[in-house]
Scaffold this active site. Structure first.
Site, PDB file in Angstrom:
ATOM      1  N   MET A  30      73.219  52.121   1.999  1.00 37.60           N
ATOM      2  CA  MET A  30      73.997  52.983   1.572  1.00 37.60           C
ATOM      3  C   MET A  30      75.484  52.747   1.511  1.00 37.60           C
ATOM      4  O   MET A  30      76.601  53.341   1.331  1.00 37.60           O
ATOM      5  CB  MET A  30      73.977  54.274   2.531  1.00 37.60           C
ATOM      6  N   GLY A  36      75.114  44.403  10.697  1.00 35.85           N
ATOM      7  CA  GLY A  36      73.679  44.975  10.469  1.00 35.85           C
ATOM      8  C   GLY A  36      72.984  44.852   9.190  1.00 35.85           C
ATOM      9  O   GLY A  36      71.767  44.162   9.064  1.00 35.85           O
ATOM     10  N   HIS A  37      73.558  45.005   8.053  1.00 32.12           N
ATOM     11  CA  HIS A  37      73.253  44.912   6.844  1.00 32.12           C
ATOM     12  C   HIS A  37      72.906  43.420   6.592  1.00 32.12           C
ATOM     13  O   HIS A  37      72.169  42.982   5.796  1.00 32.12           O
ATOM     14  CB  HIS A  37      73.993  45.650   5.855  1.00 32.12           C
ATOM     15  N   GLN A  61      69.270  62.911   0.266  1.00 31.03           N
ATOM     16  CA  GLN A  61      69.149  62.530   1.683  1.00 31.03           C
ATOM     17  C   GLN A  61      70.203  63.423   2.497  1.00 31.03           C
ATOM     18  O   GLN A  61      69.994  63.299   3.657  1.00 31.03           O
ATOM     19  CB  GLN A  61      68.718  61.033   1.894  1.00 31.03           C
ATOM     20  N   GLY A 147      66.238  48.144   8.734  1.00 31.06           N
ATOM     21  CA  GLY A 147      66.609  47.865  10.144  1.00 31.06           C
ATOM     22  C   GLY A 147      65.725  48.731  11.131  1.00 31.06           C
ATOM     23  O   GLY A 147      65.641  49.952  10.921  1.00 31.06           O
ATOM     24  N   LEU A 184      75.566  48.758  15.272  1.00 33.54           N
ATOM     25  CA  LEU A 184      76.446  48.624  14.379  1.00 33.54           C
ATOM     26  C   LEU A 184      75.939  49.881  13.319  1.00 33.54           C
ATOM     27  O   LEU A 184      74.789  50.128  13.200  1.00 33.54           O
ATOM     28  CB  LEU A 184      76.425  47.365  13.749  1.00 33.54           C
ATOM     29  N   SER A 185      76.883  50.674  12.889  1.00 35.25           N
ATOM     30  CA  SER A 185      76.555  51.795  11.845  1.00 35.25           C
ATOM     31  C   SER A 185      77.833  52.050  11.179  1.00 35.25           C
ATOM     32  O   SER A 185      78.969  52.240  11.636  1.00 35.25           O
ATOM     33  CB  SER A 185      76.064  52.973  12.639  1.00 35.25           C
ATOM     34  N   SER A 186      77.645  52.459   9.886  1.00 36.58           N
ATOM     35  CA  SER A 186      78.752  52.722   8.988  1.00 36.58           C
ATOM     36  C   SER A 186      79.295  53.996   9.569  1.00 36.58           C
ATOM     37  O   SER A 186      80.590  54.224   9.214  1.00 36.58           O
ATOM     38  CB  SER A 186      78.100  53.046   7.520  1.00 36.58           C
TER      39      SER A 186
HETATM   40  P1  AMP Z   1      72.389  52.201   5.590  1.00 38.48           P
HETATM   41  O1  AMP Z   1      73.326  51.798   4.772  1.00 38.48           O
HETATM   42  O2  AMP Z   1      73.040  52.854   7.133  1.00 38.48           O
HETATM   43  O3  AMP Z   1      71.447  53.460   5.060  1.00 38.48           O
HETATM   44  O4  AMP Z   1      71.462  51.225   6.190  1.00 38.48           O
HETATM   45  C1  AMP Z   1      70.744  50.424   5.397  1.00 38.48           C
HETATM   46  C2  AMP Z   1      69.778  49.537   6.018  1.00 38.48           C
HETATM   47  O5  AMP Z   1      70.452  48.908   7.179  1.00 38.48           O
HETATM   48  C3  AMP Z   1      68.684  50.336   6.800  1.00 38.48           C
HETATM   49  O6  AMP Z   1      67.523  49.728   6.735  1.00 38.48           O
HETATM   50  C4  AMP Z   1      69.331  50.340   7.983  1.00 38.48           C
HETATM   51  O7  AMP Z   1      68.190  50.534   9.209  1.00 38.48           O
HETATM   52  C5  AMP Z   1      69.914  48.959   8.177  1.00 38.48           C
HETATM   53  N1  AMP Z   1      70.772  48.910   9.304  1.00 38.48           N
HETATM   54  C6  AMP Z   1      72.052  49.780   9.618  1.00 38.48           C
HETATM   55  N2  AMP Z   1      72.551  49.564  10.633  1.00 38.48           N
HETATM   56  C7  AMP Z   1      71.846  48.280  11.209  1.00 38.48           C
HETATM   57  C8  AMP Z   1      72.256  47.396  12.391  1.00 38.48           C
HETATM   58  N3  AMP Z   1      73.043  47.843  13.239  1.00 38.48           N
HETATM   59  N4  AMP Z   1      71.267  46.463  12.635  1.00 38.48           N
HETATM   60  C9  AMP Z   1      70.244  46.232  11.928  1.00 38.48           C
HETATM   61  N5  AMP Z   1      69.924  46.904  10.574  1.00 38.48           N
HETATM   62  C10 AMP Z   1      70.816  48.048  10.456  1.00 38.48           C
END
Ligand code: AMP
Length: 282
Positions: A30, A36-37, A61, A147, A184-186
């Site tokens: 997203m 992480g990405h 979602q 992830g 890590l998270s957005s």
């Molecule tokens: P998102 O952009 O948050 O939807 O995440 C996109 C992908 O990146 C998903 O498969 C998440 O599980 C993965 N992801 C997000 N944060 C992390 C992280 N800290 N470590 C590993 N993968 C991550």
């Protein structure tokens, strides 16, 4: 790295990679990309595949009162992170490109979509499953990377790929963390400095459960209690759920025999964070 926003261009790119004898790896995201990405992209690059990264904040979602309108955006950084990690293609479709007028189909992974985060966010996993199905159809990837951070999502998408015969391997990548353990998270961008400090209780709670497990504790309720104690001691942190589950079915367990996963969701101020940890070993 190529950038495309039309579905047909994305499809053609993947077809060309396959025609030339290459493998296609897909990393759906997203956006607001971070390390992480990058780890997901690098895992694909490492296998020699051509990696396509999609950046799409999928309206399906997000619930009606959720943070879609405020979801963080940074297209310039997204390009930098994707290119830096070795992606070959960045796919950034508009909502109208993915969900044109009249779009009516939904994909539901029964059971797995209802528990834990699914219970707290009705419709969320249907949105995820629908968009990932579309992306898998467009790219026909050999592998798709997700992830472990979003553990329920990973398990559910594995089920989806198997059930719908995508012939695509769903690969889970370990969670990338900050130095103090926070995943890590957005969404960490929403945290004030004080909340950021408090969020440390989330990985600490999982660590407390892992320590109890390592000491031989096998009662799931006791493992939950070890985690909850840490969370309750953190001001401004509100627990949504802490669960000890079977790593494949995500069914809650009473007694722990063999490897299990602890899943956790908590609010820090007005930000909802999730994390999880494998409990295994002696
Ligand atoms: P998102 O952009 O948050 O939807 O995440 C996109 C992908 O990146 C998903 O498969 C998440 O599980 C993965 N992801 C997000 N944060 C992390 C992280 N800290 N470590 C590993 N993968 C991550």
């Amino acid at each position: 790295m190529r950038g495309v926003s039309a579905k047909e261009e994305a499809r053609r790119w993947a077809e060309e990679v396959h025609r030339a004898g290459g493998r296609v790896a897909l990393v759906p995201t997203m956006g607001f990309l971070h390390r992480g990405h990058a780890a997901l992209i690098e895992a694909g690059v490492h296998t020699g595949a051509q990696v396509a990264v999609s950046v799409f904040v999928t309206p399906l979602q997000f619930g009606p009162r959720e943070d879609l309108a405020h979801y963080p955006l940074d297209a310039v950084r997204d390009r930098e992170v994707a290119r830096g990690a070795g992606a070959a293609l960045l796919f950034t479709p508009d909502p109208e490109e993915m969900y044109p007028e009249g779009f009516a189909t939904r994909v539901e992974v029964a059971g797995l979509s209802e528990r834990w985060c699914g219970a707290a966010r009705p419709g969320h996993f249907q949105g995820v499953a629908t968009v990932v199905t579309k992306l898998l159809n467009l790219f026909r990837p050999d592998e798709a990377y997700f992830g472990e951070k979003d553990y329920q999502q990973l398990v559910l998408l594995r089920r989806l790929a198997r059930d719908l015969d995508f012939g695509c391997r769903v690969v889970g990548v370990p969670t990338v963390r900050e130095e103090d353990g926070l995943a890590l998270s957005s969404r960490n961008a929403y945290l004030s400095p004080e909340e950021r400090r408090r969020a440390r209780a989330i990985p600490a709670a999982l660590a407390a459960a892992a320590a109890a497990h390592a000491r031989g504790e096998r009662d799931a309720e006791e493992l939950r209690r070890a985690a909850l104690q840490v969370l309750k001691g953190a001001p401004g942190v509100r627990v949504e759920y802490v669960a000890v589950v079977d790593p494949e079915t995500l069914e809650p367990l009473e007694a722990v025999r063999g490897p299990v996963r602890m899943l956790l969701a908590a609010w820090v101020g007005s930000t909802r964070l999730i994390d999880n940890r494998f409990l295994a070993g002696a």
